[in-house]
Design a protein around this motif. Structure first.
Motif, PDB file in Angstrom:
ATOM      1  N   ASP A  15       0.829  -1.290   0.156  1.00 26.21           N
ATOM      2  CA  ASP A  15      -0.036   0.068  -0.019  1.00 26.21           C
ATOM      3  C   ASP A  15       0.830   1.173  -0.064  1.00 26.21           C
ATOM      4  N   VAL A  16       0.244   2.518  -0.048  1.00 29.55           N
ATOM      5  CA  VAL A  16       1.063   3.691   0.028  1.00 29.55           C
ATOM      6  C   VAL A  16       1.334   3.889   1.324  1.00 29.55           C
ATOM      7  N   VAL A  17       2.629   4.569   1.321  1.00 29.55           N
ATOM      8  CA  VAL A  17       3.280   5.211   2.476  1.00 29.55           C
ATOM      9  C   VAL A  17       3.268   6.683   2.284  1.00 29.55           C
ATOM     10  N   THR A  18       3.072   7.364   3.286  1.00 24.86           N
ATOM     11  CA  THR A  18       3.208   8.932   2.924  1.00 24.86           C
ATOM     12  C   THR A  18       4.424   9.441   2.742  1.00 24.86           C
ATOM     13  N   GLY A  19       4.546  10.591   2.181  1.00 22.86           N
ATOM     14  CA  GLY A  19       6.013  11.098   1.944  1.00 22.86           C
ATOM     15  C   GLY A  19       6.541  11.968   3.108  1.00 22.86           C
ATOM     16  N   GLY A  20       7.724  12.333   2.768  1.00 22.35           N
ATOM     17  CA  GLY A  20       8.596  13.475   3.945  1.00 22.35           C
ATOM     18  C   GLY A  20       8.860  12.437   5.152  1.00 22.35           C
ATOM     19  N   GLY A  21       9.425  11.119   4.987  1.00 23.24           N
ATOM     20  CA  GLY A  21       9.694  10.320   6.153  1.00 23.24           C
ATOM     21  C   GLY A  21       8.540   9.617   6.896  1.00 23.24           C
ATOM     22  N   ALA A  55      15.204   6.644  -2.036  1.00 25.33           N
ATOM     23  CA  ALA A  55      15.158   5.280  -1.769  1.00 25.33           C
ATOM     24  C   ALA A  55      13.813   5.168  -0.624  1.00 25.33           C
ATOM     25  N   ALA A  56      13.193   3.869  -0.695  1.00 24.57           N
ATOM     26  CA  ALA A  56      12.380   3.620   0.134  1.00 24.57           C
ATOM     27  C   ALA A  56      13.264   2.514   1.123  1.00 24.57           C
ATOM     28  N   VAL A  57      12.938   2.597   2.409  1.00 32.15           N
ATOM     29  CA  VAL A  57      13.748   1.539   3.170  1.00 32.15           C
ATOM     30  C   VAL A  57      12.721   0.639   4.115  1.00 32.15           C
ATOM     31  N   LEU A  58      13.304  -0.529   3.962  1.00 30.69           N
ATOM     32  CA  LEU A  58      12.360  -1.640   4.827  1.00 30.69           C
ATOM     33  C   LEU A  58      13.494  -2.040   5.884  1.00 30.69           C
ATOM     34  N   GLU A  59      12.839  -2.105   7.254  1.00 35.80           N
ATOM     35  CA  GLU A  59      13.504  -2.582   8.331  1.00 35.80           C
ATOM     36  C   GLU A  59      12.877  -3.669   8.795  1.00 35.80           C
ATOM     37  N   LEU A  60      13.843  -4.757   9.302  1.00 35.97           N
ATOM     38  CA  LEU A  60      13.248  -5.690  10.210  1.00 35.97           C
ATOM     39  C   LEU A  60      13.779  -5.559  11.453  1.00 35.97           C
ATOM     40  N   GLN A  61      12.729  -5.334  12.489  1.00 36.66           N
ATOM     41  CA  GLN A  61      13.257  -4.904  13.848  1.00 36.66           C
ATOM     42  C   GLN A  61      12.807  -5.957  14.685  1.00 36.66           C
ATOM     43  N   ARG A 104       8.406   0.138   7.304  1.00 35.98           N
ATOM     44  CA  ARG A 104       8.590   0.498   5.684  1.00 35.98           C
ATOM     45  C   ARG A 104       8.611   2.154   6.150  1.00 35.98           C
ATOM     46  N   THR A 105       9.638   2.763   5.529  1.00 28.58           N
ATOM     47  CA  THR A 105       9.861   4.132   5.411  1.00 28.58           C
ATOM     48  C   THR A 105       9.999   5.007   3.946  1.00 28.58           C
ATOM     49  N   ASN A 106       9.003   6.121   3.859  1.00 26.56           N
ATOM     50  CA  ASN A 106       9.290   6.743   2.487  1.00 26.56           C
ATOM     51  C   ASN A 106      10.000   8.019   2.730  1.00 26.56           C
ATOM     52  N   HIS A 107      11.287   7.997   2.295  1.00 26.84           N
ATOM     53  CA  HIS A 107      11.911   9.348   2.345  1.00 26.84           C
ATOM     54  C   HIS A 107      11.707  10.329   1.176  1.00 26.84           C
ATOM     55  N   SER A 108      10.945   9.833   0.196  1.00 24.90           N
ATOM     56  CA  SER A 108      10.598  10.822  -0.909  1.00 24.90           C
ATOM     57  C   SER A 108       9.542  11.810  -0.572  1.00 24.90           C
ATOM     58  N   ALA A 110       6.961  13.015  -1.880  1.00 23.63           N
ATOM     59  CA  ALA A 110       5.607  12.497  -2.127  1.00 23.63           C
ATOM     60  C   ALA A 110       5.128  11.064  -1.901  1.00 23.63           C
ATOM     61  N   ALA A 111       4.003  10.745  -1.702  1.00 24.57           N
ATOM     62  CA  ALA A 111       3.434   9.253  -0.982  1.00 24.57           C
ATOM     63  C   ALA A 111       3.842   8.481  -2.337  1.00 24.57           C
ATOM     64  N   LYS A 112       4.286   7.286  -1.895  1.00 25.74           N
ATOM     65  CA  LYS A 112       4.255   6.265  -2.941  1.00 25.74           C
ATOM     66  C   LYS A 112       4.011   4.796  -2.343  1.00 25.74           C
ATOM     67  N   GLN A 113       4.023   3.821  -3.297  1.00 26.14           N
ATOM     68  CA  GLN A 113       3.739   2.294  -2.837  1.00 26.14           C
ATOM     69  C   GLN A 113       4.914   1.718  -2.377  1.00 26.14           C
ATOM     70  N   ILE A 114       5.074   1.240  -1.240  1.00 27.41           N
ATOM     71  CA  ILE A 114       5.972   0.305  -0.708  1.00 27.41           C
ATOM     72  C   ILE A 114       5.749  -0.850  -0.453  1.00 27.41           C
ATOM     73  N   ILE A 115       6.264  -2.100  -1.236  1.00 29.06           N
ATOM     74  CA  ILE A 115       5.841  -3.385  -1.021  1.00 29.06           C
ATOM     75  C   ILE A 115       6.740  -4.027  -0.265  1.00 29.06           C
ATOM     76  N   ALA A 116       6.184  -5.005   0.673  1.00 27.05           N
ATOM     77  CA  ALA A 116       7.187  -5.681   1.679  1.00 27.05           C
ATOM     78  C   ALA A 116       6.604  -6.949   1.933  1.00 27.05           C
ATOM     79  N   TRP A 117       7.423  -8.105   2.046  1.00 34.65           N
ATOM     80  CA  TRP A 117       7.143  -9.359   2.457  1.00 34.65           C
ATOM     81  C   TRP A 117       8.114 -10.084   3.312  1.00 34.65           C
ATOM     82  N   CYS A 118       7.782 -10.849   4.175  1.00 35.95           N
ATOM     83  CA  CYS A 118       8.537 -11.450   5.039  1.00 35.95           C
ATOM     84  C   CYS A 118       7.984 -12.945   5.281  1.00 35.95           C
TER      85      CYS A 118
END
Length: 126
Positions: A15-21, A55-61, A104-108, A110-118
């Motif tokens: 789904d979409v993650v808001t922009g600006g961090g 870049a979009a960033v995915l972290e496993l925490q 999932r973090t969006n550093h752009s 603008a909002a954008k779709q970031i897909i993740a799986w685990c």
């Protein structure tokens, strides 16, 4: 040989993650009981490019620490308009406070779709 029943992690978010961090957090399950082990076998991320090259960033925490547990990154993927998957990521042994999550973090701007799986599973007791 009989098949063993394993508890599994199988998470997919798209789904979409808001922009600006902006960020989105997905829990990978409850607190891991003391002595129980969980193995993460796949971690992946896809970034739907918006043309800004950020870049979009995915972290496993993993939540750990005492007396006040906090979430700490143990693996990260940064992607710019592409898709990355890593395998045999980590094994976590429970201590009664540990738990896993994806961020999932969006550093752009603008909002954008970031897909993740685990994917992963509870390691059977031997």
């Amino acid at each position: 040989m009989p098949k063993k029943n394993r508890d599994k992690i199988d998470v997919f978010v798209m789904d979409v993650v808001t922009g600006g961090g902006g960020s989105d957090t997905t829990s990978l399950g409850p607190i891991i009981p003391t002595g129980e082990r969980w193995r993460i076998t796949k971690l992946g991320c896809g970034d739907v490019a918006n043309g800004d090259g950020v870049a979009a960033v995915l972290e496993l925490q993993v939540r750990r620490g005492s007396p006040t547990p906090t979430f700490q990154p143990v693996q990260a993927i940064a992607v710019v308009g592409n898709t990355v998957e890593i395998r045999d990521v980590i094994e976590v042994k429970g201590d009664g406070t540990r738990r896993l999550r994806l961020v999932r973090t969006n550093h752009s701007a603008a909002a954008k779709q970031i897909i993740a799986w685990c994917e992963g599973y509870k390691v059977p007791a031997t």
